[in-house]
Enzyme design. Structure first.
Site, PDB file in Angstrom:
ATOM      1  N   SER A 143       0.791  -1.235   0.000  1.00  0.00           N
ATOM      2  CA  SER A 143       0.000   0.000   0.000  1.00  0.00           C
ATOM      3  C   SER A 143       0.825   1.287   0.000  1.00  0.00           C
ATOM      4  O   SER A 143       0.464   2.239  -0.688  1.00  0.00           O
ATOM      5  CB  SER A 143      -0.957   0.012   1.194  1.00  0.00           C
ATOM      6  OG  SER A 143      -2.021  -0.889   0.991  1.00  0.00           O
ATOM      7  N   HIS A 272     -11.384   5.970  -7.148  1.00  0.00           N
ATOM      8  CA  HIS A 272     -10.046   5.522  -6.747  1.00  0.00           C
ATOM      9  C   HIS A 272     -10.118   4.118  -6.155  1.00  0.00           C
ATOM     10  O   HIS A 272      -9.290   3.258  -6.443  1.00  0.00           O
ATOM     11  CB  HIS A 272      -9.433   6.475  -5.722  1.00  0.00           C
ATOM     12  CG  HIS A 272      -8.153   5.992  -5.156  1.00  0.00           C
ATOM     13  ND1 HIS A 272      -6.976   5.965  -5.880  1.00  0.00           N
ATOM     14  CD2 HIS A 272      -7.845   5.466  -3.941  1.00  0.00           C
ATOM     15  CE1 HIS A 272      -6.016   5.456  -5.140  1.00  0.00           C
ATOM     16  NE2 HIS A 272      -6.512   5.142  -3.954  1.00  0.00           N
ATOM     17  N   SER A 273     -11.103   3.886  -5.315  1.00  0.00           N
ATOM     18  CA  SER A 273     -11.335   2.578  -4.712  1.00  0.00           C
ATOM     19  C   SER A 273     -12.771   2.556  -4.221  1.00  0.00           C
ATOM     20  O   SER A 273     -13.535   3.503  -4.435  1.00  0.00           O
ATOM     21  CB  SER A 273     -10.371   2.340  -3.535  1.00  0.00           C
ATOM     22  OG  SER A 273     -10.729   3.173  -2.431  1.00  0.00           O
TER      23      SER A 273
END
Length: 380
Positions: A143, A272-273
Site C-alpha cells: 500500500s 479511486h477505490s
C-alpha cells in the site's frame, strides 16, 4: 548569463498507433503482433473488465472489505505484460492485476486473495487486491506509495550483476511521482545503469488530487532527462502503442543495461477505490466521455475485429464464460476455511518475542469476550 527555461515551447509528443475508433494511424511504426497474442490480449482485457465489475459488486454487497478497479486502464497492464518475458520481475503498484492475469494467475487465485481464505498466498494478512505470486515473478503489492521504485532499482542491479537476460518493471501512478522514493529510485537506477523500466500510469488523478495540483512540468516524461534516463510518452489507452513501447524499452534496458521511463497517458474511469466517490471532485460528463469515447477495450476490439480476428459470437461466448467462472470462483472462495488466528503472528520471528506473545494472548481473550464482533469462521 543564460538560465535554462522552466519549460519547453512544445509538449513532448504522445506515441500512438490506433485512432480512437480502432483504425491504424497511417505511416505509424509499431511492433507487429500475431493473431494469437492479439486475441489473448483482448480476451484478458475483457476478463479484467468483468472481474472488476463482479468484485466491485461483491464489495458493495459486504462480501469482501475493499476493492479497486482498473477501469479505463485495462490496456496498460495487459499490453505491457504481453511485451515482457516471464523472467522479467514485476514490482506493481495496485492497478496491475492484468499482468498477473496474463502470466496465468487464475480467477480462483484472485478470488482467494480477495476473500483472504486458506488458499490465499498472503495467509489473509493483506487487504484485498494486494496480490503476489512468486511463481509469476510478481512481488506482493504494498500500500505505501512509491516504495517499490528504489526496490526495483536494487533488484535490477542484481540482475545486472548476475548477467541475467531480464529486466525489472515497476509500475507507479502519477501521484507516486510526488514521493521522494520516485527521485531515489530513478537516480539510483540511472547512476548504477540498472535494467529497469519505470512505468508511470498518468491517469490524471491521485485519488482526488488532479495532476495540475501536483507538478508544473510537462507531465512525467520530462523528468527522465533530469536523471539521465531515456523516456517516452505513450497513449495508455492504445494497446498496440503500449505493447510496442514496452517491447522497445525492454530491448534497450537489457541490451544496453540502462533504465527507461515510460509515461502512459490514460484516465481513471472508476473511483479511486470502494472507499472513494469521485463524483465529489470531478464532473460526471468527464467520466462518461472517457468511459465511452476513449475506452481502451472497445478501441482494441475494433482493431482485432476489423482485421478478422474476432467476432460477435466469440465476444458473447467469452463474456458468458468469464462471468460464470468468476461467480463459481467467488462461491468457492467464500466457502473455503480461513486461516487460524495464530497465523497473524508467524513468519516474522524465529522465536516470537514476549511482547508479541502478549499481544496474541490479549487478542484471543478479546475475541472470546466479544465473539459477535469477530467473524465466526476464524479459528481462535
Amino acid at each position: 548569463m543564460s538560465f535554462i527555461s522552466e519549460s519547453s515551447q512544445t509538449r513532448v509528443p504522445c506515441y500512438r498507433v490506433l485512432e480512437d475508433d480502432g483504425g491504424l494511424i497511417s505511416d505509424c511504426d509499431f511492433q507487429q503482433v500475431s493473431k494469437e497474442v492479439a486475441v489473448k490480449m483482448y480476451s484478458n482485457m475483457v476478463t479484467l473488465q468483468i472481474m472488476d465489475n463482479i468484485f466491485y459488486e461483491a464489495q458493495r454487497q459486504g462480501r469482501i472489505s475493499f476493492y479497486l478497479t482498473s477501469a479505463g486502464e485495462e490496456a496498460i497492464s495487459i499490453a505491457s505484460a504481453a511485451a515482457l518475458s516471464e523472467q522479467d520481475i514485476i514490482l506493481p503498484q495496485y492497478r496491475e492485476p492484468g499482468v498477473l492475469l496474463w502470466r496465468g494467475f487464475t480467477l480462483q487465485e484472485f478470488a482467494d486473495q480477495c476473500f483472504g481464505n486458506k488458499a490465499d498466498y498472503g495467509k489473509g494478512r493483506q487487504m484485498p487486491i494486494h496480490y503476489g505470486s512468486k511463481k509469476h515473478n510478481f512481488f506482493t503489492i504494498s500500500s505505501p506509495i512509491a516504495t517499490q521504485l528504489p526496490q526495483a532499482a536494487g533488484i535490477a542491479y542484481s540482475l545486472k550483476m548476475d548477467n541475467k537476460k531480464a529486466c525489472v518493471v515497476s509500475y507507479i501512478g502519477d501521484g507516486g511521482t510526488s514521493e521522494g522514493d520516485f527521485h531515489a529510485g530513478l537516480n539510483f537506477a540511472a547512476v548504477m545503469e540498472a535494467p529497469v523500466i519505470f512505468f508511470c500510469r498518468n491517469n490524471g488523478w491521485a485519488i482526488s488530487t488532479n495532476v495540475s495540483e501536483q507538478f508544473r512540468s510537462d507531465g512525467i516524461v520530462v523528468k527522465g532527462r533530469a536523471y539521465g534516463i531515456r523516456s517516452i510518452r505513450v497513449d495508455g489507452n492504445d494497446a498496440l502503442a503500449v505493447y510496442s513501447a514496452v517491447s522497445a524499452a525492454r530491448e534497450m534496458a537489457i541490451n544496453e543495461q540502462r533504465p527507461i521511463l515510460i509515461e502512459a497517458l490514460t484516465y481513471r474511469v472508476g473511483h479511486h477505490s470502494t472507499s472513494d466517490d469521485s463524483t465529489k471532485y470531478r464532473q460526471l460528463d468527464e467520466i462518461v466521455y472517457w468511459k465511452k469515447a476513449r475506452n481502451p477495450v472497445n478501441r482494441f476490439r475494433n482493431w482485432v475485429q476489423n482485421i478478422g480476428w474476432w467476432s460477435e459470437q466469440q465476444e458473447t461466448q467469452l463474456r458468458n464464460s468469464v462471468r460464470k467462472q468468476l461467480l463459481e470462483a467467488i462461491q468457492v472462495a467464500e466457502k473455503t476455511e480461513k486461516h487460524p488466528l495464530s497465523e497473524l503472528f508467524t513468519d516474522v520471528y524465529d522465536h516470537p518475542p514476549s511482547n508479541l506473545e502478549e499481544q496474541e494472548k490479549h487478542l484471543r481473550e478479546t475475541v472470546t469476550r466479544h465473539p459477535k464482533d469477530y467473524p465466526s469462521d476464524i479459528s481462535v
